[in-house]
Motif scaffolding. Structure first.
Motif, PDB file in Angstrom:
ATOM      1  N   ASP B 163       0.826  -1.207   0.000  1.00 52.35           N
ATOM      2  CA  ASP B 163       0.000   0.000   0.000  1.00 52.35           C
ATOM      3  C   ASP B 163       0.865   1.264   0.000  1.00 52.35           C
ATOM      4  O   ASP B 163       1.848   1.354   0.712  1.00 52.35           O
ATOM      5  N   SER B 165       0.268   4.224   1.137  1.00 58.07           N
ATOM      6  CA  SER B 165       0.346   5.029   2.357  1.00 58.07           C
ATOM      7  C   SER B 165       1.303   4.399   3.371  1.00 58.07           C
ATOM      8  O   SER B 165       1.915   5.104   4.163  1.00 58.07           O
ATOM      9  N   LEU B 166       1.470   3.081   3.293  1.00 62.94           N
ATOM     10  CA  LEU B 166       2.475   2.439   4.143  1.00 62.94           C
ATOM     11  C   LEU B 166       3.878   2.892   3.718  1.00 62.94           C
ATOM     12  O   LEU B 166       4.742   3.168   4.552  1.00 62.94           O
ATOM     13  N   SER B 168       4.479   5.743   2.327  1.00 63.39           N
ATOM     14  CA  SER B 168       4.568   7.121   2.789  1.00 63.39           C
ATOM     15  C   SER B 168       5.023   7.177   4.242  1.00 63.39           C
ATOM     16  O   SER B 168       5.865   8.000   4.611  1.00 63.39           O
ATOM     17  N   LEU B 169       4.447   6.298   5.059  1.00 59.32           N
ATOM     18  CA  LEU B 169       4.834   6.246   6.468  1.00 59.32           C
ATOM     19  C   LEU B 169       6.327   5.964   6.600  1.00 59.32           C
ATOM     20  O   LEU B 169       7.030   6.610   7.374  1.00 59.32           O
ATOM     21  N   MET B 170       6.787   4.971   5.822  1.00 54.78           N
ATOM     22  CA  MET B 170       8.210   4.601   5.886  1.00 54.78           C
ATOM     23  C   MET B 170       9.082   5.765   5.429  1.00 54.78           C
ATOM     24  O   MET B 170      10.096   6.066   6.044  1.00 54.78           O
ATOM     25  N   ASN B 171       8.682   6.421   4.341  1.00 58.81           N
ATOM     26  CA  ASN B 171       9.465   7.548   3.839  1.00 58.81           C
ATOM     27  C   ASN B 171       9.499   8.695   4.842  1.00 58.81           C
ATOM     28  O   ASN B 171      10.503   9.394   4.961  1.00 58.81           O
ATOM     29  N   VAL B 173       9.717   8.681   7.946  1.00 64.61           N
ATOM     30  CA  VAL B 173      10.731   8.548   8.995  1.00 64.61           C
ATOM     31  C   VAL B 173      12.119   8.280   8.404  1.00 64.61           C
ATOM     32  O   VAL B 173      13.044   7.875   9.105  1.00 64.61           O
ATOM     33  N   ALA B 175      13.163   6.067   6.041  1.00 65.85           N
ATOM     34  CA  ALA B 175      13.601   4.690   5.801  1.00 65.85           C
ATOM     35  C   ALA B 175      14.376   4.608   4.486  1.00 65.85           C
ATOM     36  O   ALA B 175      14.011   5.258   3.510  1.00 65.85           O
ATOM     37  N   GLN B 179      15.784  -0.821   3.679  1.00 57.95           N
ATOM     38  CA  GLN B 179      14.896  -1.044   4.829  1.00 57.95           C
ATOM     39  C   GLN B 179      13.470  -1.303   4.354  1.00 57.95           C
ATOM     40  O   GLN B 179      12.789  -2.194   4.863  1.00 57.95           O
ATOM     41  N   ARG B 183      12.146  -4.927   5.240  1.00 61.88           N
ATOM     42  CA  ARG B 183      11.233  -4.912   6.382  1.00 61.88           C
ATOM     43  C   ARG B 183       9.776  -4.849   5.954  1.00 61.88           C
ATOM     44  O   ARG B 183       8.894  -5.193   6.736  1.00 61.88           O
ATOM     45  N   ILE B 184       9.518  -4.407   4.732  1.00 60.90           N
ATOM     46  CA  ILE B 184       8.131  -4.303   4.277  1.00 60.90           C
ATOM     47  C   ILE B 184       7.870  -5.177   3.046  1.00 60.90           C
ATOM     48  O   ILE B 184       7.059  -6.093   3.076  1.00 60.90           O
ATOM     49  N   PRO B 187       8.653  -9.325   3.398  1.00 61.29           N
ATOM     50  CA  PRO B 187       7.645 -10.066   4.179  1.00 61.29           C
ATOM     51  C   PRO B 187       6.231  -9.950   3.603  1.00 61.29           C
ATOM     52  O   PRO B 187       5.481 -10.924   3.628  1.00 61.29           O
ATOM     53  N   HIS B 188       5.920  -8.784   3.047  1.00 65.13           N
ATOM     54  CA  HIS B 188       4.596  -8.597   2.448  1.00 65.13           C
ATOM     55  C   HIS B 188       4.387  -9.536   1.264  1.00 65.13           C
ATOM     56  O   HIS B 188       3.264  -9.952   0.976  1.00 65.13           O
TER      57      HIS B 188
END
Lengths: 282, 271
Positions: B163, B165-166, B168-171, B173, B175, B179, B183-184, B187-188
């Motif tokens: 997704d 927006s996920l 976006s969240l990583m960016n 902070v 990442a 990473q 980390r995403i 596993p996804h």
């Protein structure tokens, strides 16, 4: 429809709009922000100031660019014209300093991690010096803040939609950001869950003193929660009205029955109706 | 976290599966038994020649008579399948990672990988024999070219369906790309990767048999080919039966692997 295909020259022409915003105690400030994406003018000459510690809502019809404005504040997009700053810093830098917490409509938890590990997931990337135990402790603390202290070891699929969204809020708060930017965080929830989430958010806001910017399309939610409401109009997206909600805190749901609340709802609804009329500038 | 509590947890999860199996498998078993009985009866009643269609009892007899040599051939083929499958999955994952991680290389590689899918890979078998001889190598090579693609494709689909927006969240902070990848994205992608792996398991069986057809001195594919030149159709069927059993074993092994790797996948967590 034609109006949206504008150029930067047109934005400049609209810059004559008088600035009425005070910038003294602003934590977030947007000055003359315009955004053009794929030759479309999405946002036009936005002046906005979010005072430190306040709760501000952005409300407007679909397609008015309220979520886009939030992305500009988060540093996920760059304005074509004008500037956005958070405590005097460009948003991208503010984000690197963990000053921005983001919450979206979808919780987007990682299904392979439990609640507490999801809550500390962003923190673990932002601060690599923290040990696993420190991350867990911080995640647990944040889960308790959002009322999920006893669900730390549950997997996301074992949580309800509202609980998942609480974990998403905990994940943002774990960064200890100065600002919480929320894009329709309760948009996918049912009405009852939505009410109790709003009340929890007020509670969290008062306990933590964070500055919150909430994008919503719910009139009740905007009035119930925020101190200032900004109404956005469409084609192009711009701030058409601003409304101060002078109801005392702490507020609860009984507020919604008071005459002053009802009066504000009517006022905001009228503003929203007017904001639906497309216009080049105010 | 004692071993005992883990065991009971596993048992309590298995019991309903066993109970459900009764209801689920019973109709299939009845149909299978009925088909075998009808087959035996038809061969006897119409006196069909054994080298055209052998009776189930003749196949069973061949299976028992030739048991040691058939088992030896089965082990050889199983080894090829296992080795080839592992190589296919490893190469398939590596190609997917390279395509996602290194943008330029990915844009060079991806169209070629897709283009290569249009080569009828079974037809490569004689060339592999020419290059690598009659041993294990040509079989592994053939399994690889047949089976890596679903692995690559499913993992790519999984890694690219994260997704926005996920991200976006990583960016937000800060990442790094690796990473986000490890980390995403990785596993996804695992639930989809495991689906591709199950297809690869099935294709590995086909790859091994085709490889043995093209040139081998051992293995079930070799037994099938040799027995058919001897008009020993019963033994052809016996070997076919063993190939099928191998296929089922590898498929379910991949399915168990799936449960171990992605117990959190949507398909398991619905219950």
């Amino acid at each position: 429809m034609r109006q949206s295909a504008m150029r930067i020259d047109t934005i400049r022409a609209a810059e004559t709009r008088p600035t009425t915003v005070r910038h003294d105690d602003a934590l977030i400030s947007a000055k003359g922000v315009s955004l053009v994406l794929s030759r479309q003018l999405i946002l036009q000459n936005i002046d906005l100031s979010v005072p430190k510690g306040s709760f501000v809502s952005l409300i407007g019809p679909s397609g008015c660019g309220k979520s886009t404005l939030l992305k500009l504040m988060a540093g996920l997009l760059q304005p074509t014209e004008g500037s956005v700053s958070i405590a005097g810093l460009p948003p991208v830098e503010a984000a690197r300093k963990r000053m921005i917490g983001l919450v979206f409509q979808e919780a987007n938890l990682l299904p392979w991690k439990n609640a507490v590990d999801n809550a500390s997931m962003l923190l673990s990337i932002a601060d690599r010096s923290l040990s696993r135990a420190e991350l867990r402790a911080r995640g647990q603390e944040m889960l308790e803040l959002v009322g999920l202290g006893d669900s730390a070891h549950k997997q996301p699929h074992e949580l309800s939609g509202g609980m998942r969204q609480r974990v998403a809020i905990a994940r943002a708060l774990a960064l200890d950001p100065a600002v919480l930017l929320m894009d329709e965080p309760f948009g996918a929830l049912d009405a009852i869950t939505r009410d109790s989430m709003g009340q929890s958010l007020l509670d969290i806001w008062q306990r933590t003193g964070k500055t919150i910017v909430l994008v919503t399309h719910s009139i009740d939610e905007a009035i119930h929660l925020s101190r200032h409401v900004h109404v956005l109009g469409i084609k192009p997206g711009r701030i058409t009205e601003s409304l101060d909600i002078d109801l005392p805190y702490p507020r609860d749901l009984s507020l919604t029955e008071e005459p002053e609340f009802v009066r504000l709802v009517v006022q905001l609804r009228t503003m929203l109706r007017e904001s639906h009329q497309p216009g080049a500038s105010s | 976290m004692s071993d005992q509590s883990l065991n009971t947890a596993a048992e309590s999860r298995l019991t309903p599966i066993l109970v459900a199996a009764n209801d689920r498998w019973l109709p299939a078993i009845i149909l299978l038994v009925a088909t075998v009985v009808a087959w035996e009866a038809a061969v006897r009643i119409f006196d069909i020649s054994a080298f055209i269609v052998p009776a189930p009892t003749a196949i069973a007899r061949s299976l028992i008579d030739q048991w040691p040599s058939l088992m030896q051939a089965t082990l050889v083929t199983a080894g090829e399948i296992l080795f080839g499958f592992i190589v296919s999955v490893a190469v398939g994952i590596a190609i997917a990672l390279v395509i996602v991680r290194f943008d330029w290389l990915g844009r060079a590689l991806y169209p070629l990988v897709v283009l290569f899918q249009n080569v009828p890979k079974v037809a490569l078998a004689p060339i592999f024999i020419l290059w690598f001889g009659y041993g294990l190598a040509p079989k592994i090579g053939l399994i690889l070219v047949i089976a890596f693609f679903p692995v690559t494709l499913s993992m790519l689909a999984g890694m690219q369906s994260v997704d926005r927006s996920l991200l976006s969240l990583m960016n937000s902070v800060g990442a790094s790309q690796s990473q986000i990848l490890f980390r995403i994205r990785v596993p996804h992608s695992l639930p989809q990767l495991m689906a591709g792996t199950k297809i690869a398991a099935t294709l590995s069986v086909i790859g091994a048999i085709v490889g043995e057809f093209a040139g081998a001195q051992d293995g079930l594919g070799y037994v099938i080919q040799f027995a058919s030149t001897q008009l020993d159709t019963a033994q052809v069927f016996a070997a076919l039966l063993l190939v099928s059993v191998l296929g089922i074993v590898f498929y379910y092994a991949a399915e168990i692997l799936e449960r171990v790797v992605v117990p959190w996948a949507p398909k398991f967590s619905r219950a």
